[in-house]
Design a protein around this motif. Structure first.
Motif, mmCIF file in Angstrom:
data_model
loop_
_atom_site.group_PDB
_atom_site.id
_atom_site.type_symbol
_atom_site.label_atom_id
_atom_site.label_comp_id
_atom_site.label_asym_id
_atom_site.label_seq_id
_atom_site.Cartn_x
_atom_site.Cartn_y
_atom_site.Cartn_z
ATOM 1 N N TYR A 60 1.112 -1.060 0.111
ATOM 2 C CA TYR A 60 -0.309 -0.061 0.003
ATOM 3 C C TYR A 60 1.003 1.358 0.030
ATOM 4 O O TYR A 60 0.823 2.370 -0.592
ATOM 5 N N GLN A 61 2.188 1.701 0.748
ATOM 6 C CA GLN A 61 2.737 2.700 0.654
ATOM 7 C C GLN A 61 3.306 2.432 -0.238
ATOM 8 O O GLN A 61 3.874 3.739 -1.037
ATOM 9 N N ALA A 62 4.190 1.898 -1.035
ATOM 10 C CA ALA A 62 4.710 1.816 -2.367
ATOM 11 C C ALA A 62 3.905 2.278 -3.641
ATOM 12 O O ALA A 62 3.825 2.943 -4.258
ATOM 13 N N ALA A 63 2.216 1.059 -3.108
ATOM 14 C CA ALA A 63 1.585 2.020 -4.417
ATOM 15 C C ALA A 63 1.345 3.414 -4.034
ATOM 16 O O ALA A 63 0.924 3.736 -5.326
ATOM 17 N N SER A 64 1.131 3.622 -2.722
ATOM 18 C CA SER A 64 1.195 5.327 -2.667
ATOM 19 C C SER A 64 1.976 6.250 -3.460
ATOM 20 O O SER A 64 1.824 7.467 -3.974
ATOM 21 N N VAL A 65 3.192 5.719 -2.783
ATOM 22 C CA VAL A 65 4.394 6.889 -3.763
ATOM 23 C C VAL A 65 4.431 6.346 -5.522
ATOM 24 O O VAL A 65 4.629 7.468 -5.904
ATOM 25 N N HIS A 66 3.827 5.607 -5.264
ATOM 26 C CA HIS A 66 4.081 5.119 -7.016
ATOM 27 C C HIS A 66 3.122 6.116 -7.956
ATOM 28 O O HIS A 66 3.539 6.792 -8.869
ATOM 29 N N ARG A 67 1.542 6.456 -7.043
ATOM 30 C CA ARG A 67 0.572 7.493 -7.778
ATOM 31 C C ARG A 67 1.008 8.571 -7.667
ATOM 32 O O ARG A 67 0.676 9.613 -8.465
ATOM 33 N N GLU A 68 1.792 9.235 -6.634
ATOM 34 C CA GLU A 68 2.330 10.310 -6.321
ATOM 35 C C GLU A 68 3.290 10.737 -7.617
ATOM 36 O O GLU A 68 3.428 11.627 -7.329
ATOM 37 N N ASN A 69 3.841 9.821 -7.616
ATOM 38 C CA ASN A 69 5.336 10.464 -9.221
ATOM 39 C C ASN A 69 5.517 9.920 -9.839
ATOM 40 O O ASN A 69 6.079 10.032 -10.909
ATOM 41 N N LYS A 70 4.323 8.699 -10.352
ATOM 42 C CA LYS A 70 4.363 8.295 -11.883
ATOM 43 C C LYS A 70 3.344 8.059 -12.057
ATOM 44 O O LYS A 70 1.657 8.101 -11.787
ATOM 45 N N ASP A 71 2.603 7.613 -13.497
ATOM 46 C CA ASP A 71 1.425 7.285 -13.771
ATOM 47 C C ASP A 71 1.336 5.696 -13.720
ATOM 48 O O ASP A 71 2.213 4.749 -14.501
ATOM 49 N N TYR A 72 0.437 5.542 -12.797
ATOM 50 C CA TYR A 72 1.147 3.724 -12.077
ATOM 51 C C TYR A 72 0.440 3.030 -12.806
ATOM 52 O O TYR A 72 0.938 2.146 -13.179
ATOM 53 N N ALA A 73 -0.357 3.419 -14.494
ATOM 54 C CA ALA A 73 -0.790 2.181 -15.148
ATOM 55 C C ALA A 73 -0.217 2.016 -16.220
ATOM 56 O O ALA A 73 0.004 1.531 -17.009
ATOM 57 N N GLU A 74 0.974 3.321 -16.775
ATOM 58 C CA GLU A 74 2.480 3.147 -18.028
ATOM 59 C C GLU A 74 3.737 2.420 -17.054
ATOM 60 O O GLU A 74 3.799 2.337 -16.262
ATOM 61 N N VAL A 75 3.408 1.297 -18.053
ATOM 62 C CA VAL A 75 4.621 0.206 -18.260
ATOM 63 C C VAL A 75 5.746 0.201 -19.018
ATOM 64 O O VAL A 75 5.483 0.235 -20.366
ATOM 65 N N GLN A 76 7.032 0.735 -19.221
ATOM 66 C CA GLN A 76 8.015 0.847 -20.030
ATOM 67 C C GLN A 76 8.052 -0.462 -20.152
ATOM 68 O O GLN A 76 8.570 -1.589 -20.277
ATOM 69 N N ILE A 77 8.259 -0.455 -21.857
ATOM 70 C CA ILE A 77 8.800 -2.573 -22.768
ATOM 71 C C ILE A 77 9.930 -2.002 -23.064
ATOM 72 O O ILE A 77 10.246 -1.473 -23.982
ATOM 73 N N SER A 78 10.861 -2.886 -22.424
ATOM 74 C CA SER A 78 12.239 -2.918 -22.763
ATOM 75 C C SER A 78 12.452 -4.214 -24.046
ATOM 76 O O SER A 78 12.400 -5.064 -23.148
ATOM 77 N N SER A 79 13.555 -3.890 -24.863
ATOM 78 C CA SER A 79 13.603 -5.612 -25.405
ATOM 79 C C SER A 79 15.109 -5.418 -25.445
ATOM 80 O O SER A 79 15.637 -5.049 -25.477
ATOM 81 N N LEU A 80 15.539 -6.693 -24.581
ATOM 82 C CA LEU A 80 17.012 -7.031 -24.990
ATOM 83 C C LEU A 80 17.486 -8.066 -25.552
ATOM 84 O O LEU A 80 17.094 -9.010 -26.420
ATOM 85 N N ILE A 81 19.072 -8.084 -26.283
ATOM 86 C CA ILE A 81 19.494 -8.836 -27.637
ATOM 87 C C ILE A 81 20.655 -8.992 -27.338
ATOM 88 O O ILE A 81 21.478 -7.641 -26.600
ATOM 89 N N SER A 82 21.149 -9.999 -26.974
ATOM 90 C CA SER A 82 22.667 -10.498 -27.209
ATOM 91 C C SER A 82 23.294 -10.632 -28.201
ATOM 92 O O SER A 82 23.205 -10.420 -29.380
ATOM 93 N N VAL A 83 24.050 -8.723 -28.317
ATOM 94 C CA VAL A 83 25.157 -8.583 -29.337
ATOM 95 C C VAL A 83 26.281 -9.464 -29.860
ATOM 96 O O VAL A 83 26.608 -9.657 -30.883
#
Length: 334
Positions: free
Chosen positions: A26-49
C-alpha cells in the motif's frame, strides 16, 4: 508529494523492507501514484549482440567462458540483424532496445565501432537505446553518448560485502567507477541487482542503500530474480520467492520514488497474478521478447494480453526528453 532523499540509512531501509507485506504494498503503491503514471509500463527488449566467451567469473552467468553451460560463442552480430530485431521489438510495443555484449570491458576496436553504428541506427528508429557492454572509460562513455546512447546498464548485482562471493574478476569499485563515467557523459543510468544468489536480506538492503544514496538516483533500477543455469556455480539455487521480489520492488519504489523500477529476469517463472503484485508494488518497466540475452522470457503477445487484463499501457519512448541530439526519421512524442 514524496520527498526524494539521498541520505537513506540501512536502518531506515530495513524498516521499510520488513513492513508487514500488505502495508508495504500500500505504501509503495501510494508513492508510485504520487510520482508516476502507475498504469504506464515501459517495455524494453534485450538482445545479445555478442554472445559467450566472457573472461569474467560471475557465478550466475551462462556466458562465462570458464563454465560449461551449452551457450555457443557468437561473434558480434551484423548491424542489419540488430536493426531488424529493433524494428520487430518496436512493432511489438517496445520503446527501448538494450544491446548486450559478453565483454569484461569495452575495448577501442572495430567491434566497439560496430556497436556505435548500431546505437546510431536504432536511435534513428525513434527508440531509446541502452547498452550493457561491461566496464567503460570516460572517453568510451562519451563516444556512446555522441552516437546517441540513451541509457547504460551496469548492475551492482548484490551488496559490496557479498560481491566477492559472486565475482572475483572485478571489484565493486570498478562497477561504481563505470557508473560515474556514464553519469559524466550525461547518459541515463540503469543499475540494479539480482536476488536469489544466496545473499542475505542485509545484503539486499545494503545494495538498495548504495543505489539510493548516489548523488543522483539511477533513472532505472532492474530487480532480477536469479534464473539458475546448469553449469554455473549457482545452478542449484532455489527459486526466489515472489514475496521477496515484491518486497524488493516496493522498497526500491519508496526509497527511489522517481526511478523506473524494472521487473526483470525471472518473469517466466511468475504467474500473471504474481506479476500483478509486482506492478502494484511499484514496478513500471519490463523486458519483453522471448529471450533475455540467453535466458527465457515471456513473448510480446503474452505480455500484451497481461497488459490488457491489468489495464496497463506501454510507455512511449523519450518521455523524459532526449539527452543527446541525433537525427531521427520520425517524430517522437516527448
Amino acid at each position: 508529494m514524496t520527498e526524494v532523499r539521498y541520505n537513506w540509512t540501512k536502518e531506515e531501509i530495513a524498516e521499510i523492507y520488513h513492513t508487514p507485506l500488505l502495508d508495504l504494498i500500500y505504501q509503495a503503491a501510494s508513492v508510485h501514484r504520487e510520482n508516476k503514471d502507475y498504469a504506464e509500463v515501459q517495455i524494453s527488449s534485450l538482445i545479445s549482440v555478442k554472445t559467450g566467451g566472457c573472461p569474467e567469473d560471475c557465478a550466475y552467468c551462462p556466458q562465462a567462458a570458464r563454465y560449461n553451460t551449452g551457450v555457443n560463442v557468437h561473434a558480434i552480430l551484423p548491424k542489419e540483424e540488430v536493426i531488424a530485431a529493433a524494428e520487430k521489438a518496436k512493432a511489438g510495443g517496445a520503446s527501448r532496445l538494450c544491446m548486450g555484449a559478453a565483454w569484461r570491458e569495452v575495448r577501442d576496436n572495430r567491434d566497439f565501432d560496430k556497436v556505435l553504428e548500431m546505437v546510431t541506427a536504432v536511435n534513428g528508429l525513434g527508440m531509446e537505446v541502452c547498452c550493457t557492454l561491461g566496464m567503460l572509460t570516460e572517453g568510451q562513455a562519451q563516444r556512446l553518448a555522441d552516437a546517441g546512447l540513451y541509457a547504460y546498464n551496469h548492475n551492482l548485482d548484490t551488496s559490496e560485502d557479498d560481491y566477492k562471493r559472486i565475482i572475483t574478476t572485478r571489484t565493486y569499485d570498478d562497477r561504481l567507477q563505470t557508473l560515474d563515467h556514464v553519469r559524466k557523459a550525461k547518459i541515463s543510468v540503469c543499475s540494479g541487482g539480482i536476488i536469489g544468489l544466496g545473499e542475505t536480506v542485509a545484503d539486499r538492503i545494503s545494495m538498495l542503500k548504495t543505489l539510493s544514496t548516489m548523488p543522483k538516483h539511477p533513472e532505472s533500477v532492474p530487480i532480477n530474480a536469479l534464473v539458475p543455469v546448469a553449469g554455473t556455480p549457482l545452478a542449484d539455487q532455489p527459486r526466489v520467492s515472489v514475496w521477496d521480489m515484491v518486497r524488493m520492488i516496493a522498497t526500491a519504489r519508496i526509497v527511489m520514488p522517481k526511478t523506473v523500477v524494472r521487473l526483470s529476469a525471472g518473469r517466466t517463472e511468475m504467474s500473471t497474478i504474481e506479476q500483478a503484485l509486482c506492478f502494484m508494488a511499484g514496478a513500471n518497466s519490463i523486458f519483453a521478447g522471448e529471450k533475455l540475452l540467453t535466458t527465457p522470457n515471456p513473448s510480446f503477445d503474452t505480455d500484451m494480453a497481461m497488459f490488457e487484463l491489468l489495464g496497463l499501457t506501454p510507455r512511449k519512448a523519450f518521455k523524459n526528453g532526449r539527452p543527446n541530439r541525433v537525427e531521427v526519421n520520425e517524430e517522437v512524442s516527448l
